[in-house]
Write a protein that holds these residues in place. Structure first.
Motif, PDB file in Angstrom:
ATOM      1  N   TRP A 242       4.215 -59.573 -14.208  1.00 10.83           N
ATOM      2  CA  TRP A 242       5.136 -58.862 -13.329  1.00 10.83           C
ATOM      3  C   TRP A 242       4.625 -58.871 -11.890  1.00 10.83           C
ATOM      4  CZ3 TRP A 242       4.100 -54.351 -10.590  1.00 10.83           C
ATOM      5  CH2 TRP A 242       5.191 -53.823  -9.904  1.00 10.83           C
ATOM      6  N   ARG A 243       3.317 -58.637 -11.692  1.00 11.13           N
ATOM      7  CA  ARG A 243       2.742 -58.644 -10.341  1.00 11.13           C
ATOM      8  C   ARG A 243       2.954 -59.994  -9.657  1.00 11.13           C
ATOM      9  NH1 ARG A 243      -2.145 -55.703 -12.797  1.00 11.13           N
ATOM     10  NH2 ARG A 243      -1.720 -53.549 -12.233  1.00 11.13           N
ATOM     11  N   MET A 244       2.751 -61.069 -10.386  1.00 14.18           N
ATOM     12  CA  MET A 244       2.916 -62.402  -9.798  1.00 14.18           C
ATOM     13  C   MET A 244       4.373 -62.667  -9.432  1.00 14.18           C
ATOM     14  SD  MET A 244      -0.097 -63.622  -9.573  1.00 14.18           S
ATOM     15  CE  MET A 244      -0.500 -61.925  -9.221  1.00 14.18           C
ATOM     16  N   ILE A 245       5.285 -62.259 -10.297  1.00 15.29           N
ATOM     17  CA  ILE A 245       6.712 -62.428 -10.003  1.00 15.29           C
ATOM     18  C   ILE A 245       7.080 -61.640  -8.750  1.00 15.29           C
ATOM     19  CG2 ILE A 245       9.050 -61.891 -10.807  1.00 15.29           C
ATOM     20  CD1 ILE A 245       7.965 -62.488 -13.681  1.00 15.29           C
ATOM     21  N   ALA A 246       6.635 -60.391  -8.677  1.00 15.29           N
ATOM     22  CA  ALA A 246       6.940 -59.549  -7.520  1.00 15.29           C
ATOM     23  C   ALA A 246       6.389 -60.167  -6.235  1.00 15.29           C
ATOM     24  CB  ALA A 246       6.372 -58.147  -7.733  1.00 15.29           C
ATOM     25  N   ALA A 247       5.201 -60.765  -6.312  1.00 14.02           N
ATOM     26  CA  ALA A 247       4.581 -61.348  -5.123  1.00 14.02           C
ATOM     27  C   ALA A 247       5.312 -62.611  -4.656  1.00 14.02           C
ATOM     28  CB  ALA A 247       3.110 -61.670  -5.397  1.00 14.02           C
ATOM     29  N   CYS A 248       5.850 -63.394  -5.575  1.00 13.98           N
ATOM     30  CA  CYS A 248       6.477 -64.679  -5.232  1.00 13.98           C
ATOM     31  C   CYS A 248       7.977 -64.585  -4.990  1.00 13.98           C
ATOM     32  CB  CYS A 248       6.224 -65.688  -6.353  1.00 13.98           C
ATOM     33  SG  CYS A 248       4.508 -66.204  -6.510  1.00 13.98           S
ATOM     34  N   LEU A 249       8.603 -63.558  -5.479  1.00 20.06           N
ATOM     35  CA  LEU A 249      10.063 -63.497  -5.490  1.00 20.06           C
ATOM     36  C   LEU A 249      10.700 -63.467  -4.102  1.00 20.06           C
ATOM     37  CD1 LEU A 249      12.147 -63.585  -7.678  1.00 20.06           C
ATOM     38  CD2 LEU A 249      12.132 -61.097  -7.748  1.00 20.06           C
ATOM     39  N   GLU A 250      10.093 -62.785  -3.152  1.00 17.55           N
ATOM     40  CA  GLU A 250      10.688 -62.679  -1.820  1.00 17.55           C
ATOM     41  C   GLU A 250      10.906 -64.055  -1.197  1.00 17.55           C
ATOM     42  OE1 GLU A 250       9.763 -60.764   2.543  1.00 17.55           O
ATOM     43  OE2 GLU A 250       8.716 -59.955   0.815  1.00 17.55           O
ATOM     44  N   HIS A 251       9.891 -64.930  -1.278  1.00 20.33           N
ATOM     45  CA  HIS A 251      10.022 -66.282  -0.726  1.00 20.33           C
ATOM     46  C   HIS A 251      11.115 -67.062  -1.457  1.00 20.33           C
ATOM     47  CE1 HIS A 251       8.935 -70.236   0.825  1.00 20.33           C
ATOM     48  NE2 HIS A 251       8.927 -70.659  -0.423  1.00 20.33           N
ATOM     49  N   MET A 252      11.141 -66.958  -2.783  1.00 18.76           N
ATOM     50  CA  MET A 252      12.140 -67.686  -3.564  1.00 18.76           C
ATOM     51  C   MET A 252      13.548 -67.225  -3.205  1.00 18.76           C
ATOM     52  SD  MET A 252      10.360 -67.862  -7.286  1.00 18.76           S
ATOM     53  CE  MET A 252       8.819 -68.730  -7.568  1.00 18.76           C
ATOM     54  N   GLN A 253      13.726 -65.918  -3.081  1.00 15.00           N
ATOM     55  CA  GLN A 253      15.052 -65.394  -2.729  1.00 15.00           C
ATOM     56  C   GLN A 253      15.448 -65.795  -1.307  1.00 15.00           C
ATOM     57  OE1 GLN A 253      14.362 -61.243  -3.759  1.00 15.00           O
ATOM     58  NE2 GLN A 253      15.713 -61.458  -5.516  1.00 15.00           N
ATOM     59  N   ALA A 254      14.504 -65.755  -0.390  1.00 23.04           N
ATOM     60  CA  ALA A 254      14.801 -66.126   1.005  1.00 23.04           C
ATOM     61  C   ALA A 254      15.250 -67.582   1.102  1.00 23.04           C
ATOM     62  CB  ALA A 254      13.577 -65.887   1.886  1.00 23.04           C
ATOM     63  N   ASN A 255      14.716 -68.438   0.233  1.00 24.70           N
ATOM     64  CA  ASN A 255      15.071 -69.852   0.244  1.00 24.70           C
ATOM     65  C   ASN A 255      16.202 -70.186  -0.723  1.00 24.70           C
ATOM     66  OD1 ASN A 255      13.251 -70.740   2.206  1.00 24.70           O
ATOM     67  ND2 ASN A 255      11.602 -70.707   0.713  1.00 24.70           N
TER      68      ASN A 255
ATOM     69  N   ASP B 148       4.095 -68.275  -0.571  1.00 28.09           N
ATOM     70  CA  ASP B 148       5.334 -68.999  -0.297  1.00 28.09           C
ATOM     71  C   ASP B 148       5.493 -70.133  -1.307  1.00 28.09           C
ATOM     72  OD1 ASP B 148       3.237 -70.456   0.726  1.00 28.09           O
ATOM     73  OD2 ASP B 148       4.268 -71.037   2.555  1.00 28.09           O
ATOM     74  N   TYR B 149       5.522 -69.762  -2.563  1.00 26.86           N
ATOM     75  CA  TYR B 149       5.604 -70.741  -3.654  1.00 26.86           C
ATOM     76  C   TYR B 149       7.040 -70.891  -4.122  1.00 26.86           C
ATOM     77  CZ  TYR B 149       0.593 -70.313  -3.650  1.00 26.86           C
ATOM     78  OH  TYR B 149      -0.712 -70.324  -3.255  1.00 26.86           O
ATOM     79  N   ASP B 150       7.393 -72.129  -4.451  1.00 27.99           N
ATOM     80  CA  ASP B 150       8.723 -72.422  -4.972  1.00 27.99           C
ATOM     81  C   ASP B 150       8.758 -72.323  -6.492  1.00 27.99           C
ATOM     82  OD1 ASP B 150       9.844 -73.303  -2.355  1.00 27.99           O
ATOM     83  OD2 ASP B 150       8.246 -74.793  -2.555  1.00 27.99           O
ATOM     84  N   VAL B 151       7.593 -72.515  -7.121  1.00 29.43           N
ATOM     85  CA  VAL B 151       7.473 -72.458  -8.578  1.00 29.43           C
ATOM     86  C   VAL B 151       6.290 -71.573  -8.926  1.00 29.43           C
ATOM     87  CG1 VAL B 151       6.971 -73.814 -10.661  1.00 29.43           C
ATOM     88  CG2 VAL B 151       8.481 -74.745  -8.910  1.00 29.43           C
ATOM     89  N   LEU B 152       6.491 -70.680  -9.886  1.00 32.58           N
ATOM     90  CA  LEU B 152       5.416 -69.843 -10.424  1.00 32.58           C
ATOM     91  C   LEU B 152       5.302 -70.117 -11.917  1.00 32.58           C
ATOM     92  CD1 LEU B 152       3.377 -67.462 -10.527  1.00 32.58           C
ATOM     93  CD2 LEU B 152       5.363 -65.952 -10.832  1.00 32.58           C
ATOM     94  N   VAL B 153       4.102 -70.492 -12.348  1.00 32.59           N
ATOM     95  CA  VAL B 153       3.824 -70.636 -13.772  1.00 32.59           C
ATOM     96  C   VAL B 153       2.858 -69.522 -14.140  1.00 32.59           C
ATOM     97  CG1 VAL B 153       2.927 -72.117 -15.605  1.00 32.59           C
ATOM     98  CG2 VAL B 153       4.156 -73.136 -13.673  1.00 32.59           C
ATOM     99  N   ASN B 154       3.352 -68.524 -14.849  1.00 31.86           N
ATOM    100  CA  ASN B 154       2.555 -67.379 -15.284  1.00 31.86           C
ATOM    101  C   ASN B 154       1.781 -67.767 -16.542  1.00 31.86           C
ATOM    102  OD1 ASN B 154       2.591 -64.992 -13.719  1.00 31.86           O
ATOM    103  ND2 ASN B 154       4.736 -64.667 -14.240  1.00 31.86           N
ATOM    104  N   ASN B 155       0.683 -68.454 -16.354  1.00 30.44           N
ATOM    105  CA  ASN B 155      -0.086 -68.973 -17.466  1.00 30.44           C
ATOM    106  C   ASN B 155      -1.315 -68.118 -17.809  1.00 30.44           C
ATOM    107  OD1 ASN B 155      -0.893 -71.225 -19.354  1.00 30.44           O
ATOM    108  ND2 ASN B 155      -2.647 -71.213 -17.971  1.00 30.44           N
ATOM    109  N   ALA B 156      -1.778 -67.285 -16.871  1.00 28.62           N
ATOM    110  CA  ALA B 156      -2.980 -66.481 -17.129  1.00 28.62           C
ATOM    111  C   ALA B 156      -2.740 -65.555 -18.309  1.00 28.62           C
ATOM    112  CB  ALA B 156      -3.350 -65.668 -15.887  1.00 28.62           C
ATOM    113  N   GLY B 157      -3.714 -65.490 -19.169  1.00 36.78           N
ATOM    114  CA  GLY B 157      -3.607 -64.602 -20.322  1.00 36.78           C
ATOM    115  C   GLY B 157      -4.907 -64.553 -21.089  1.00 36.78           C
ATOM    116  N   ILE B 158      -5.055 -63.501 -21.858  1.00 38.31           N
ATOM    117  CA  ILE B 158      -6.241 -63.339 -22.702  1.00 38.31           C
ATOM    118  C   ILE B 158      -5.790 -62.981 -24.108  1.00 38.31           C
ATOM    119  CG2 ILE B 158      -7.747 -62.673 -20.794  1.00 38.31           C
ATOM    120  CD1 ILE B 158      -7.395 -59.744 -21.693  1.00 38.31           C
ATOM    121  N   PRO B 159      -6.600 -63.321 -25.123  1.00 40.95           N
ATOM    122  CA  PRO B 159      -6.219 -62.969 -26.489  1.00 40.95           C
ATOM    123  C   PRO B 159      -6.423 -61.491 -26.790  1.00 40.95           C
ATOM    124  CG  PRO B 159      -8.308 -64.125 -26.501  1.00 40.95           C
ATOM    125  CD  PRO B 159      -7.802 -64.148 -25.085  1.00 40.95           C
TER     126      PRO B 159
END
Length: 127
Positions: A109-122, A72-83
């Motif tokens: 994409w997985r993180m966006i999909a997981a967080c989007l429902e809460h963001m859209q509901a609000n 139930d996050y209002d902000v997602l920062v997709n920072n995880a990454g590898i070189p």
């Protein structure tokens, strides 16, 4: 960054316990967000801020632990990454290539999909 006014704002920062992600976690906490900073294997040096919690999360796995976080996050920062491994294409192993794609693209994409429902509901959210 304005957010929902009626309740505590929550942010998820993937790769949020080291380097740039760590700085982002502190910045969001300083702006009033309750932050969850994720790490893949080891969390790095302790984050000394009561507004920041840490959680293990590997975005490269198809079945990451959805139950581990509330999503139930209002902000997602997709920072995880590898070189990834740097090599000419003819010497690149497909498994290494696919792991890099899984973390850096599919993981986002997985993180966006997981967080989007809460963001859209609000009717509010930031990615």
């Amino acid at each position: 960054m304005q957010g929902p006014a009626t309740e505590q704002k929550r942010a998820l920062v993937t790769g949020g316990t080291r380097s740039i992600g760590r700085a982002i976690s502190y910045m969001l906490a300083d702006r009033g967000y309750e932050v969850t900073a994720t790490y893949r294997q080891t969390p790095g040096p302790p984050l000394r801020d009561a507004r920041i919690t840490t959680a293990a999360l590997d975005v490269s796995h198809e079945r990451f632990e959805l139950q581990a976080l509330s999503w139930d996050y209002d902000v997602l920062v997709n920072n995880a990454g590898i070189p990834g491994r740097v090599a000419p294409a003819q010497r690149t192993i497909e498994a290494d290539w696919m792991h890099t794609i899984d973390v850096n693209l599919t993981g986002m994409w997985r993180m966006i999909a997981a967080c989007l429902e809460h963001m859209q509901a609000n009717s509010w959210g930031r990615i």
